[in-house]
Design a protein around this motif. Structure first.
Motif, PDB file in Angstrom:
ATOM      1  N   ALA A  18     -36.844  22.607  11.360  1.00 55.29           N
ATOM      2  CA  ALA A  18     -37.051  21.621  10.304  1.00 55.29           C
ATOM      3  C   ALA A  18     -37.122  20.213  10.877  1.00 55.29           C
ATOM      4  O   ALA A  18     -37.935  19.392  10.443  1.00 55.29           O
ATOM      5  CB  ALA A  18     -35.918  21.721   9.279  1.00 55.29           C
ATOM      6  N   GLU A  19     -36.284  19.936  11.872  1.00 54.39           N
ATOM      7  CA  GLU A  19     -36.279  18.618  12.515  1.00 54.39           C
ATOM      8  C   GLU A  19     -37.626  18.334  13.172  1.00 54.39           C
ATOM      9  O   GLU A  19     -38.172  17.225  13.062  1.00 54.39           O
ATOM     10  CB  GLU A  19     -35.163  18.559  13.557  1.00 54.39           C
ATOM     11  N   ALA A  20     -38.175  19.342  13.846  1.00 55.33           N
ATOM     12  CA  ALA A  20     -39.478  19.187  14.496  1.00 55.33           C
ATOM     13  C   ALA A  20     -40.577  18.968  13.454  1.00 55.33           C
ATOM     14  O   ALA A  20     -41.487  18.148  13.656  1.00 55.33           O
ATOM     15  CB  ALA A  20     -39.796  20.412  15.344  1.00 55.33           C
ATOM     16  N   ARG A  63     -34.022  14.938   6.111  1.00 56.70           N
ATOM     17  CA  ARG A  63     -34.438  13.659   5.517  1.00 56.70           C
ATOM     18  C   ARG A  63     -33.262  12.951   4.859  1.00 56.70           C
ATOM     19  O   ARG A  63     -33.158  11.719   4.895  1.00 56.70           O
ATOM     20  CB  ARG A  63     -35.563  13.891   4.511  1.00 56.70           C
ATOM     21  N   TYR A  64     -32.370  13.725   4.258  1.00 59.73           N
ATOM     22  CA  TYR A  64     -31.185  13.125   3.640  1.00 59.73           C
ATOM     23  C   TYR A  64     -30.319  12.436   4.692  1.00 59.73           C
ATOM     24  O   TYR A  64     -29.773  11.355   4.448  1.00 59.73           O
ATOM     25  CB  TYR A  64     -30.363  14.199   2.909  1.00 59.73           C
ATOM     26  N   ILE A  65     -30.170  13.087   5.854  1.00 57.38           N
ATOM     27  CA  ILE A  65     -29.369  12.483   6.917  1.00 57.38           C
ATOM     28  C   ILE A  65     -29.988  11.161   7.374  1.00 57.38           C
ATOM     29  O   ILE A  65     -29.293  10.167   7.602  1.00 57.38           O
ATOM     30  CB  ILE A  65     -29.229  13.446   8.114  1.00 57.38           C
ATOM     31  N   VAL A 122     -19.813   8.628   8.404  1.00 58.80           N
ATOM     32  CA  VAL A 122     -19.626  10.072   8.389  1.00 58.80           C
ATOM     33  C   VAL A 122     -20.908  10.813   8.786  1.00 58.80           C
ATOM     34  O   VAL A 122     -20.853  11.963   9.239  1.00 58.80           O
ATOM     35  CB  VAL A 122     -19.150  10.519   6.990  1.00 58.80           C
ATOM     36  N   PHE A 123     -22.064  10.153   8.661  1.00 56.37           N
ATOM     37  CA  PHE A 123     -23.333  10.826   8.918  1.00 56.37           C
ATOM     38  C   PHE A 123     -23.817  10.625  10.352  1.00 56.37           C
ATOM     39  O   PHE A 123     -24.975  10.884  10.672  1.00 56.37           O
ATOM     40  CB  PHE A 123     -24.378  10.345   7.915  1.00 56.37           C
ATOM     41  N   GLY A 124     -22.940  10.173  11.227  1.00 57.76           N
ATOM     42  CA  GLY A 124     -23.249  10.090  12.648  1.00 57.76           C
ATOM     43  C   GLY A 124     -24.023   8.841  13.014  1.00 57.76           C
ATOM     44  O   GLY A 124     -24.432   8.045  12.160  1.00 57.76           O
ATOM     45  N   GLU A 146     -29.570  14.686  14.326  1.00 59.93           N
ATOM     46  CA  GLU A 146     -29.289  15.044  12.937  1.00 59.93           C
ATOM     47  C   GLU A 146     -28.800  16.484  12.835  1.00 59.93           C
ATOM     48  O   GLU A 146     -27.935  16.800  12.021  1.00 59.93           O
ATOM     49  CB  GLU A 146     -30.552  14.863  12.077  1.00 59.93           C
ATOM     50  N   VAL A 147     -29.358  17.352  13.674  1.00 61.53           N
ATOM     51  CA  VAL A 147     -28.953  18.759  13.659  1.00 61.53           C
ATOM     52  C   VAL A 147     -27.474  18.889  13.991  1.00 61.53           C
ATOM     53  O   VAL A 147     -26.730  19.637  13.335  1.00 61.53           O
ATOM     54  CB  VAL A 147     -29.797  19.576  14.658  1.00 61.53           C
ATOM     55  N   GLN A 148     -27.033  18.168  14.994  1.00 61.96           N
ATOM     56  CA  GLN A 148     -25.627  18.250  15.398  1.00 61.96           C
ATOM     57  C   GLN A 148     -24.714  17.748  14.279  1.00 61.96           C
ATOM     58  O   GLN A 148     -23.663  18.337  14.004  1.00 61.96           O
ATOM     59  CB  GLN A 148     -25.407  17.442  16.666  1.00 61.96           C
ATOM     60  N   THR A 149     -25.109  16.661  13.625  1.00 61.17           N
ATOM     61  CA  THR A 149     -24.318  16.139  12.513  1.00 61.17           C
ATOM     62  C   THR A 149     -24.225  17.148  11.385  1.00 61.17           C
ATOM     63  O   THR A 149     -23.148  17.387  10.830  1.00 61.17           O
ATOM     64  CB  THR A 149     -24.937  14.830  11.986  1.00 61.17           C
TER      65      THR A 149
END
Length: 400
Positions: A258-260, A309-311, A322-324, A330-333
């Motif tokens: 999804a990130e890609a 996208r929310y992140i 809290v969201f890094g 983003e994946v790690q968070t």
């Protein structure tokens, strides 16, 4: 109700007995545990210090880990180091590529061998991340072992940083003193070379030495981290522990895809009004709690691109919270938020996410490759000594 606060990490469930009792009651009725309205506040209060710089985040974490007494800081050791290691690998590949480009085809193509070593290291050493709760760390006597192993890991990291600095400095000096153009010939060590050419060859060899030491040190650093992973992951065989490794690994795979996809869409979005429309499609979260709730719903509904996208939006609204931060993906968070939420009100949970390859094979290949590089450097140095100190030797010159 006043919450008892450990220095870092997610909240120990024993500090919220009423919350845990409510969760148990709901589970008895067949309902899944709901997201806590206090969850983002809990994460914000006890998560590791968020820094845009991964190295600074790691230094802060070590300082806090030394005084950790309940495991609430230790639970984030793997999370923070994983971000740091990814940062290290990026700079490592860039430096190796830069040096190989400067060396060109000289010294029997040794630059390409460094690139091969770099590719192997970064391909094989996909830095694993271990997720564990504080109660498990304390119950199985892992805290002091982790502290000692982290200090040992830091020694390897300090040596790596010193060797990286030495390689960067020497490469810069080489470029300034002996600039190379695309049309330059292959670097050779010949008896008839001019003094300037001999000095250039010696400078190239010293660069190779420093690169070799850096490559070998990265391997040692990764091995030290894997040793730390192994010490903690050994308790996963205990039947009482809940192992979420498969669940989180599957989630990571989906989130990476999804990130890609999201990154590709952003890259192909060139028109400003389209970007504005895309950002306007995101909800306006009233609070970080509402944002966490929305993100968890996305993950539960397998709406992974929306979660990414929310992140992005949440980091814009609440930077370094809290969201890094910029030092972690983003994946790690998302993985961290998901694991902490799923284990809220529970104890005895562990998950290993990342490569589980047999490191012995990887290490043997790298050691073999590095040994080959080392021998080439020694042979080149041998020719250099002959050419420098035995100018009348009848031995024919040899191109390296």
């Amino acid at each position: 109700m006043e919450l008892c606060r450990p220095p870092l990490g997610f909240l120990d469930p024993s500090c919220l007995p009423s919350l845990r009792d409510d969760v148990d009651d709901l589970e008895d009725l067949g309902f899944p545990p709901p997201p806590s309205p206090f969850f983002s506040a809990i994460l914000a209060a006890f998560q590791p210090t968020v820094c845009d710089d991964a190295e600074e985040a790691w230094r802060c974490h070590i300082n806090q880990l030394v005084t950790d007494s309940d495991g609430s800081c230790a639970v984030y050791t793997f999370h923070v180091f994983s971000s740091l290691f990814q940062n290290i690998q990026t700079k490592f590949c860039s430096l190796t590529s830069d040096a190989a480009g400067y060396l060109g085809d000289g010294l029997r193509g040794i630059g390409s061998k460094f690139v091969r070593s770099s590719d192997m290291l970064t391909t094989c050493s996909d830095c694993p991340t271990l997720y564990v709760d504080a109660d498990t760390i304390i119950s199985y006597g892992l805290l002091e072992k982790m502290k000692f192993s982290v200090l040992e890991l830091q020694e390897y990291l300090d040596t790596y940083n010193n060797r990286e600095e030495a390689a960067v400095s020497w490469l810069r000096n080489c470029k300034d003193t002996f600039p190379r153009c695309p049309g330059d010939g292959v670097i050779t060590c010949q008896p008839g070379d001019s003094e300037e050419k001999q000095m250039e060859s010696l400078a190239q060899l010293e660069l190779c030495q420093r690169l070799y030491k850096l490559h070998f040190q990265l391997l040692l650093l990764f091995q030290s981290y894997c040793k730390l992973i192994g010490q903690v992951h050994a308790v996963s065989a205990v039947p009482e522990l809940l192992n979420m490794s498969r669940e989180l690994s599957d989630l990571k795979t989906s989130l990476r895809a999804a990130e890609a996809a999201v990154a590709s869409n952003l890259e192909h979005t060139h028109m400003a009004h389209t970007q504005t429309q895309a950002s306007g499609a995101l909800p306006s979260f009233s609070s970080s709690e509402a944002a966490v709730q929305a993100i968890l719903e996305c993950l539960n509904n397998q709406e992974f691109s929306k979660a990414i996208r929310y992140i992005h939006e949440c980091r814009r609204l609440w930077p370094n919270g809290v969201f890094g931060g910029g030092s972690e993906s983003e994946v790690q968070t998302l993985l961290n938020v998901y694991f902490r939420h799923q284990t809220l009100g529970q104890t005895g949970t562990i998950a290993l996410v990342g490569s589980r390859q047999d490191l012995s094979l990887i290490c043997s290949k790298l050691l073999e490759l590095n040994g080959e590089i080392r021998d080439m450097i020694r042979r080149a140095q041998g020719y250099r000594v002959v050419n420098t100190y035995l100018p009348d030797s009848s031995a024919s010159g040899t191109s390296l």
